[in-house]
Design an enzyme around this catalytic site. Sequence first.
Site, PDB file in Angstrom:
ATOM      1  N   CYS A  47       0.860  -1.189  -0.036  1.00 28.48           N
ATOM      2  CA  CYS A  47      -0.147   0.238   0.090  1.00 28.48           C
ATOM      3  C   CYS A  47       0.916   1.123  -0.006  1.00 28.48           C
ATOM      4  O   CYS A  47       0.513   2.100  -0.509  1.00 28.48           O
ATOM      5  CB  CYS A  47      -0.866  -0.059   1.330  1.00 28.48           C
ATOM      6  SG  CYS A  47      -0.189   0.571   2.785  1.00 28.48           S
ATOM      7  N   CYS A  52      -1.083  -1.322   5.817  1.00 31.34           N
ATOM      8  CA  CYS A  52      -1.487  -2.755   5.730  1.00 31.34           C
ATOM      9  C   CYS A  52      -0.342  -3.657   6.370  1.00 31.34           C
ATOM     10  O   CYS A  52      -0.787  -4.850   6.307  1.00 31.34           O
ATOM     11  CB  CYS A  52      -1.371  -3.041   4.112  1.00 31.34           C
ATOM     12  SG  CYS A  52       0.393  -3.206   3.526  1.00 31.34           S
ATOM     13  N   CYS A 117      -1.711 -17.044   0.320  1.00 31.02           N
ATOM     14  CA  CYS A 117      -0.945 -16.594  -0.780  1.00 31.02           C
ATOM     15  C   CYS A 117       0.428 -16.439  -0.443  1.00 31.02           C
ATOM     16  O   CYS A 117       1.529 -16.185  -1.058  1.00 31.02           O
ATOM     17  CB  CYS A 117      -1.574 -15.458  -1.359  1.00 31.02           C
ATOM     18  SG  CYS A 117      -1.387 -13.918  -0.675  1.00 31.02           S
ATOM     19  N   CYS A 120       1.394 -11.473   2.723  1.00 25.69           N
ATOM     20  CA  CYS A 120       1.504 -10.821   4.024  1.00 25.69           C
ATOM     21  C   CYS A 120       2.383 -11.501   5.059  1.00 25.69           C
ATOM     22  O   CYS A 120       2.546 -10.853   5.841  1.00 25.69           O
ATOM     23  CB  CYS A 120      -0.120 -10.790   4.538  1.00 25.69           C
ATOM     24  SG  CYS A 120      -0.695 -12.395   5.151  1.00 25.69           S
ATOM     25  N   LEU A 267      10.035  19.767  10.586  1.00 27.99           N
ATOM     26  CA  LEU A 267      10.791  18.659  11.370  1.00 27.99           C
ATOM     27  C   LEU A 267      10.104  17.441  11.016  1.00 27.99           C
ATOM     28  O   LEU A 267       9.075  17.157  10.812  1.00 27.99           O
ATOM     29  CB  LEU A 267      10.637  18.811  12.836  1.00 27.99           C
ATOM     30  CG  LEU A 267      11.619  19.613  13.788  1.00 27.99           C
ATOM     31  CD1 LEU A 267      11.894  21.008  13.148  1.00 27.99           C
ATOM     32  CD2 LEU A 267      11.380  19.707  15.255  1.00 27.99           C
ATOM     33  N   ASN A 271       7.479  10.609  10.136  1.00 28.45           N
ATOM     34  CA  ASN A 271       7.018  10.834   8.933  1.00 28.45           C
ATOM     35  C   ASN A 271       5.924   9.868   8.570  1.00 28.45           C
ATOM     36  O   ASN A 271       5.368   9.611   7.428  1.00 28.45           O
ATOM     37  CB  ASN A 271       8.153  10.016   7.919  1.00 28.45           C
ATOM     38  CG  ASN A 271       8.181  10.561   6.668  1.00 28.45           C
ATOM     39  OD1 ASN A 271       7.818  11.473   6.214  1.00 28.45           O
ATOM     40  ND2 ASN A 271       8.288   9.232   5.746  1.00 28.45           N
ATOM     41  N   ALA A 348      -4.383   3.848  14.876  1.00 29.87           N
ATOM     42  CA  ALA A 348      -3.567   3.412  13.927  1.00 29.87           C
ATOM     43  C   ALA A 348      -3.230   1.984  14.355  1.00 29.87           C
ATOM     44  O   ALA A 348      -3.901   1.322  14.933  1.00 29.87           O
ATOM     45  CB  ALA A 348      -2.475   4.309  13.619  1.00 29.87           C
ATOM     46  N   GLN A1209      -9.878 -22.063   3.177  1.00 27.86           N
ATOM     47  CA  GLN A1209     -10.529 -21.255   2.458  1.00 27.86           C
ATOM     48  C   GLN A1209     -11.908 -20.853   2.978  1.00 27.86           C
ATOM     49  O   GLN A1209     -12.307 -19.838   2.655  1.00 27.86           O
ATOM     50  CB  GLN A1209     -10.804 -22.403   1.183  1.00 27.86           C
ATOM     51  CG  GLN A1209      -9.672 -22.554   0.371  1.00 27.86           C
ATOM     52  CD  GLN A1209      -9.120 -21.129  -0.422  1.00 27.86           C
ATOM     53  OE1 GLN A1209      -9.879 -20.592  -1.142  1.00 27.86           O
ATOM     54  NE2 GLN A1209      -7.962 -20.900   0.131  1.00 27.86           N
ATOM     55  N   GLU A1276     -15.204 -20.323  -3.153  1.00 25.46           N
ATOM     56  CA  GLU A1276     -15.818 -19.257  -2.920  1.00 25.46           C
ATOM     57  C   GLU A1276     -16.846 -19.270  -2.249  1.00 25.46           C
ATOM     58  O   GLU A1276     -17.518 -18.187  -1.605  1.00 25.46           O
ATOM     59  CB  GLU A1276     -16.534 -19.083  -4.420  1.00 25.46           C
ATOM     60  CG  GLU A1276     -15.576 -19.023  -5.682  1.00 25.46           C
ATOM     61  CD  GLU A1276     -16.347 -19.199  -6.950  1.00 25.46           C
ATOM     62  OE1 GLU A1276     -16.532 -17.904  -7.582  1.00 25.46           O
ATOM     63  OE2 GLU A1276     -16.462 -19.999  -7.442  1.00 25.46           O
TER      64      GLU A1276
HETATM   65  C1  LIG Z   1      -1.814   4.136   8.647  1.00 27.60           C
HETATM   66  C2  LIG Z   1      -1.892   5.445   9.440  1.00 27.60           C
HETATM   67  C3  LIG Z   1      -2.914   5.278  10.413  1.00 27.60           C
HETATM   68  C4  LIG Z   1      -3.144   6.405  11.266  1.00 27.60           C
HETATM   69  N1  LIG Z   1      -4.205   6.319  11.924  1.00 27.60           N
HETATM   70  C5  LIG Z   1      -4.735   7.610  12.898  1.00 27.60           C
HETATM   71  C6  LIG Z   1      -5.579   7.161  13.576  1.00 27.60           C
HETATM   72  O1  LIG Z   1      -6.347   6.289  13.919  1.00 27.60           O
HETATM   73  N2  LIG Z   1      -5.926   8.402  14.491  1.00 27.60           N
HETATM   74  C7  LIG Z   1      -4.998   9.367  14.700  1.00 27.60           C
HETATM   75  O2  LIG Z   1      -5.353  10.568  15.552  1.00 27.60           O
HETATM   76  N3  LIG Z   1      -4.273   9.418  14.016  1.00 27.60           N
HETATM   77  C8  LIG Z   1      -3.798   8.568  13.022  1.00 27.60           C
HETATM   78  N4  LIG Z   1      -2.619   8.433  12.162  1.00 27.60           N
HETATM   79  C9  LIG Z   1      -2.037  10.045  12.199  1.00 27.60           C
HETATM   80  C10 LIG Z   1      -0.919   9.860  13.123  1.00 27.60           C
HETATM   81  O3  LIG Z   1      -1.278   9.910  14.325  1.00 27.60           O
HETATM   82  C11 LIG Z   1       0.197  10.902  12.651  1.00 27.60           C
HETATM   83  O4  LIG Z   1       0.390  10.909  11.412  1.00 27.60           O
HETATM   84  C12 LIG Z   1       1.422  11.077  13.639  1.00 27.60           C
HETATM   85  O5  LIG Z   1       0.895  11.048  14.754  1.00 27.60           O
HETATM   86  C13 LIG Z   1       2.164  12.092  13.198  1.00 27.60           C
HETATM   87  O6  LIG Z   1       3.541  12.104  13.823  1.00 27.60           O
HETATM   88  P1  LIG Z   1       4.794  11.868  13.256  1.00 27.60           P
HETATM   89  O7  LIG Z   1       5.998  11.893  13.953  1.00 27.60           O
HETATM   90  O8  LIG Z   1       4.948  10.650  12.249  1.00 27.60           O
HETATM   91  O9  LIG Z   1       4.955  13.227  12.522  1.00 27.60           O
HETATM   92  P2  LIG Z   1       6.054  13.690  10.790  1.00 27.60           P
HETATM   93  O10 LIG Z   1       5.096  13.164   9.954  1.00 27.60           O
HETATM   94  O11 LIG Z   1       7.165  13.530  11.339  1.00 27.60           O
HETATM   95  O12 LIG Z   1       5.731  15.218  11.121  1.00 27.60           O
HETATM   96  C14 LIG Z   1       4.276  15.831  10.857  1.00 27.60           C
HETATM   97  C15 LIG Z   1       4.245  17.406  11.195  1.00 27.60           C
HETATM   98  O13 LIG Z   1       4.834  17.501  12.452  1.00 27.60           O
HETATM   99  C16 LIG Z   1       5.547  18.643  12.425  1.00 27.60           C
HETATM  100  N5  LIG Z   1       6.490  18.291  13.740  1.00 27.60           N
HETATM  101  C17 LIG Z   1       6.642  17.110  14.276  1.00 27.60           C
HETATM  102  N6  LIG Z   1       7.610  17.232  15.418  1.00 27.60           N
HETATM  103  C18 LIG Z   1       7.617  18.665  15.753  1.00 27.60           C
HETATM  104  C19 LIG Z   1       8.109  19.375  16.589  1.00 27.60           C
HETATM  105  N7  LIG Z   1       8.557  18.814  17.740  1.00 27.60           N
HETATM  106  N8  LIG Z   1       7.932  20.725  16.580  1.00 27.60           N
HETATM  107  C20 LIG Z   1       7.504  21.392  15.868  1.00 27.60           C
HETATM  108  N9  LIG Z   1       6.690  20.714  14.689  1.00 27.60           N
HETATM  109  C21 LIG Z   1       6.803  19.248  14.729  1.00 27.60           C
HETATM  110  C22 LIG Z   1       6.550  18.399  11.070  1.00 27.60           C
HETATM  111  O14 LIG Z   1       7.075  19.498  11.037  1.00 27.60           O
HETATM  112  C23 LIG Z   1       5.530  17.911  10.284  1.00 27.60           C
HETATM  113  O15 LIG Z   1       4.729  19.036   9.921  1.00 27.60           O
HETATM  114  C24 LIG Z   1      -2.452   7.666  11.377  1.00 27.60           C
HETATM  115  C25 LIG Z   1      -1.330   7.656  10.216  1.00 27.60           C
HETATM  116  C26 LIG Z   1      -0.860   6.671   9.493  1.00 27.60           C
HETATM  117  C27 LIG Z   1       0.033   6.733   8.626  1.00 27.60           C
HETATM  118  S1  FES Z   2      -1.809 -15.229   2.997  1.00 21.49           S
HETATM  119 FE1  FES Z   2      -2.738 -14.015   1.366  1.00 21.49          FE
HETATM  120  S2  FES Z   2      -2.694 -12.076   2.319  1.00 21.49           S
HETATM  121 FE2  FES Z   2      -2.166 -13.471   3.918  1.00 21.49          FE
HETATM  122  S1  FES Z   3       3.371  -1.169   2.271  1.00 21.80           S
HETATM  123 FE1  FES Z   3       1.528  -1.154   3.256  1.00 21.80          FE
HETATM  124  S2  FES Z   3       2.149  -0.643   5.057  1.00 21.80           S
HETATM  125 FE2  FES Z   3       3.889  -0.346   3.915  1.00 21.80          FE
END
Ligand SMILES: Cc1cc2nc3c(=O)[nH]c(=O)nc-3n(C[C@H](O)[C@H](O)[C@H](O)COP(=O)(O)OP(=O)(O)OC[C@H]3O[C@@H](n4cnc5c(N)ncnc54)[C@H](O)[C@@H]3O)c2cc1C
Ligand code: FES
Ligand code: FES
Length: 1345
Positions: A47, A52, A117, A120, A267, A271, A348, A1209, A1276
Amino acid sequence: MPCPSRSDELVFFVNGRKVIERNADPEVTLLSFLRKNLRLTGTKYACGRGGCGACTVMVSKRDPTSQEIRHFSVTACLVPICSLYGAAVTTVEGVGSMKTRLHPVQERIAKSHGTQCGFCTPGMVMSMYTLLRNHPQPSEEQLLEALGGNLCRCTGYRPILASGKTFCLESNGCQQKGTGKCCLDLGENDSSSLGRKSDICTELFVKEEFQPLDPTQELIFPPELLRMTENPEKRTLTFHGERVTWISPGTFKDLLELKAKHPEAPLILGNTSLGPAMRSKGCLYPILLSPARISELNVVSKTNDGLTIGAGCSLAQVKDILAERVSELPEEKTQTYRALLKHLKSLASQQIRNMASLGGHIISRHSYSDLNPILAVGNATLNLTSEEGTRRIPLSEHFLAGLASADLKPEEILESVYIPHSQKWEFVSAFRQAQCQQNALPDVNAGMRVLFKEGTDIIEDLSITYGGVGAATVSAHKSCQQLLGRQWDELMLDEACRRLLDEVSLPGWAPGGRVEFKRTLVVSFFFKFYLQVLQELKKLIKPFPVPNSRRYPEISDRFLSALEDFPGTVPQGVQRYQSVDSHQPLQDPVGRPVMHLSGLKHATGEAEFCDDIPMVDKELCMALVTSTRAYAKIISVDLSEALEIPGVVDVITAKDIPGINGTKDDKLLAVDEVLCVGQIICAVVAETDVQAKRAIEKIKITYEELEPIIFTIEDAIKHNSFLCPEKKLEQGNIEEAFEKVDQIVEGEVHVGGQEHFYMETQRVLVIPKTEDKELDIYVSTQDPAHVQKTVSSTLNIPINRITCHVKRVGGGFGGKIGRPAVFGAIAAVGALKTGHPIRLVLDREDDMLITGGRHPLFGKYKVGFMNNGRIKALDIECFINGGCTLDDSELVTEFLILKLENAYKIRNLRFRGRACLTNLPSNTAFRGFGFPQGTLVTESCITAVAAKCGLPPEKIREKNMYRTVDKTIYKQAFNPESLIRCWNECLDVSSFHNRRKQAEEFNKKNYWKKRGVAVIPMKFSVGFAATSYHQAAALVHIYTDGSVLVTHGGNELGQGIHTKMLQVASRELKIPMSHLHICETSTAMVPNTIATAASVGADINGKAVQNACQILLKRLEPIIKKNPEGTWEEWIEAAFEQRISLSATGYFRGYKAFMDWEKGEGDPFPYYVYGAACSEVEIDCLTGAHKKIRTDIVMDACCSLNPAIDIGQIEGAFIQGMGLYTTEELKYSPEGVLYSRGPDEYKIPTISDVPEEFNVSLLPSSQTPLTIYSSKGLGESGMFLGSSVFFAITDAVAAARKERDIAEDFTVKSPATPEWVRMACADRFTEMIPRDDPKTFKPWSITVA
Ligand SMILES: Cc1cc2nc3c(=O)[nH]c(=O)nc-3n(C[C@H](O)[C@H](O)[C@H](O)COP(=O)(O)OP(=O)(O)OC[C@H]3O[C@@H](n4cnc5c(N)ncnc54)[C@H](O)[C@@H]3O)c2cc1C
Ligand code: FES
Ligand code: FES
């Protein structure tokens, strides 16, 4: 502190080996680096968005302060390599391998049949492995949490959990919810033969055979990295990429200096917010500042009045910190912490929580943020720092709305967050509702806090904040102010609801849709809060008697059910099957639960999928350009800018096709018109996939809209827009019958479409050869012969020059029957034109956009019946949304009509079906092929009859079920004995009648929670309705060392066909499976194959393998007779000496099948699979959530070739069906653009969606003479049994409606999402929300079914 223009060396370890990257590019992710640079392809792409878990790896880092080594799982697709400085990465290859030593995690997941498969599996292994590194004997709850972020589309998760449970502290096994009873000892009540029979097995693997877990054998943290952390680098490290520079300061001071110098640079921590934004929204930040090495951002300090947590702490760490604090402090001080913890459990996945930082979460200010609403009401403050100094700002509504006056300055960073303790008379709660309970973004969430004047119920302070109801987190500040000084009573509740709805207003067109549901949740959550607080106040009142205490409204016990959330429960269950005859030789594997042939390779990452094939010489990558319009003339296509991008080699258009460009109505590449958003127009060929993807952004296409544009079935009917003529079956005299019945009911059913969501997206590698225009095509397909044929006609070269190879497919479910030919042909045109090998790997987004899925359906029924429930006449008319080309839509319509009667004998029937032509991507084959949608109409109709007769639906089902040898509506004779047996066994084994009574009792006692139970019978016909589609061939070679190579026409999609084929060959040749091998499916080995589909793959190919083996054995007979004591190897040697051919082709001419649509008669199906499923659920009427309490399935597999595979299955299909009917919802914009293009927006079931108790039994003592060893194809059929969950939900909804005096017959809509459930359980809250006139706004999404 200068920022050097030369890149520093990036140093990290992978699987114990040092990696030094001198030109690390900040845009390169760990996933891409592992797969492309290190050629570690065990880690998979599925994804690219962290949703995933297929790319899960373990990262180990030493904490500079505590000096402890932290091991945590991450999704490699979101980890920039530059963030790994000083880290150790462990991938599935580092855990163990077939060549060296298997890790117990790998061994157990394979031997427990937790891989199908296998796509995963490496991710699953890594999540479990990381858990065991931290907790060698985890609890089952920890296991569930660790696997919550790993999706599997095949297995239904049960066997994966079973393998993980073998590591857990004493597992509950099948003990039923603490009763101490085993499901097998159901006691006197269990009259089923399954409970009584002694030849029923319940073990699919032998736990005692497993290697023990020895934590001392794990890879150690590299000593060099230990030394690095002892003496940390203080220098700023810089990594320059092509477009982005990564700067990682070593000191806090340098960080502040850099932030002052580059105020616009974000910052980057986890990510998880920036990464997806850069990927999907195309945001580009030329400079990224990484504070990963700044320990000041990880400081945690406890004071008497609160807790300060460093902004750099991960959400997983925050969870641990809060849990510790909660255990240390009195409850009254930890209200906010508890509320945060509640959401941290469901926010998440474990991987994302390990990566995401608290700071990143807060600063991202996503409108759906789960933590910000609680932090806001909990009066958290943000400690900001810059070169100028420090300051504190409140995490207020203004901050959350991004008002400049309340925000960080560009040069400031968030250092830490202060969260104060709560106090006595203060209550904080968190609420959240998502499409499913775990790993799903919330639809709406909320943080609520109230403070009372001490010793009273007078509101002194109140804060309410919502997420998901606007562009940012929204505070209901005004409402809260107006309620200050009020008493906590019903009057306040009413007023609060009105005010909240007024203040938190959501326009009808609001992005994300589900507007009325969201409005309802706004007040439903407040009602829950009201009740919770009332309960708490009552507890407090005893030691603090307040004047006028009688004012507290009593909550009757019936209403207390509103308070509890559904806890995450670890599923349990039993799998029952008949053991093989005691006289069967031990060496004969047929009927035994043999492990999937590739199971161990799946678990070690050694199983090679299409995109794991190493890069070939001069290989180029391809990316597809698709239409952004639904129906338009292409005016111009400007490729010039794209062609100028470095690395871009060519753009392939329809003009480049030397042969035939698809068909008149279904072009491979659009010519002058597009028929849907997502139609392929051209394809960029470049040196790398990144260049190709960048180039597609630069192609300028101008369109002229055409009319009429049709998306919905309703519009298609209006415009008479159909793909093929109506299909109709009729029996008896329906009009006459309607005149004689007691009652008639008419109704409508809407069933949404479904995305295949195979974990491996569509991929193909085309390698042109230097001679004779030959091509080798490696492709992920269910139908290589179709790819071969299509490429041949597209390139205008004979079929014999093209060889298609399929080693294994990472899930197909029907989605890889027709489509792979399109991708194969376009890639082949590219290969022919450029002379280079071409690799085409679809992104998840493109895959979902382009490929179509299950047909949405709209059904109308009219049913006539007697008051005792006997149905006399049934008239069903179905329309499916076929999309813009015919594809399989006509066949799907036919199958739908043929199968609509399901298990019922109704004398007067009329079934009609039509496939609508719309401007959506073409829908195609999907497991069940129309049956799961169509039969939902039939079963809904039965439920409606039951409601009218005042009888339970199961009585109506029983009364109308086939009972004796009979003929179907299309006059095919069959014997329903096994159907009746499955039904009765299912009722018995599930203790249905008892549980129905218990559910009724429960419902009487609980107003806000309701239970529903449903049992559904199934008669599923397998096969294609044409004899020629049932033919199959195999080729078996015996080599002179006695080893045997088997090839056949079926493809390994995860369904274990190769395993079954070797079981057949082993029995026939009487040699162990270890002598046998299957290499791949290839059009050069077995030509003119039929798609592996329709549940008959193993049947028909099994017959062909059997035939080939029998031919060979016949040839060997004289030799064996001469030397009966000889070994297999000696016989083979002798045969070779005597010039006996050791290679044979086996052939099966196919089951007879035909259908005469003119007469409405035929024998279209070789046989039927019978089954029944009983499910019980509980719904939360206030939020629409549900939990699955229990499911029992009884399926007639006759003599299963391999019970582990067949049960797998059934379970996998059932869970997929459950997804179809409960959570999987495709959303389209009014312009026909598919919104749901990834795991965030499209929710397939996760591990926490498995029923708490999930039992599957294969019906014993059942035979069918027609098939190989009397087995049945089960690929199926289990899908439809998922509808038992749907009908259990509707049963619960009906109970709620009955209690509220609302009509019980309501429009049936699938999926039964929380939105549907909540709105169907109408109450005073649904009544108080504002409703919009649909004519006054353009909705965010449209319903296409
Ligand atoms: C698959 C997936 C599922 C998710 N599900 C949920 C969910 O169910 N509920 C929910 O609430 N959230 C969810 N999220 C969002 C997730 O909570 C946020 O993406 C995450 O908390 C961001 O933190 P990070 O450290 O990765 O931020 P980054 O991506 O690293 O940074 C995000 C931003 O924050 C700024 N920043 C970071 N730290 C600082 C700092 N110390 N000072 C100033 N600026 C700063 C950066 O400049 C940037 O702009 C999900 C994300 C993903 C990818
Ligand atoms: S075994 Fe196929 S996705 Fe898990
Ligand atoms: S490829 Fe789906 S979580 Fe990374």
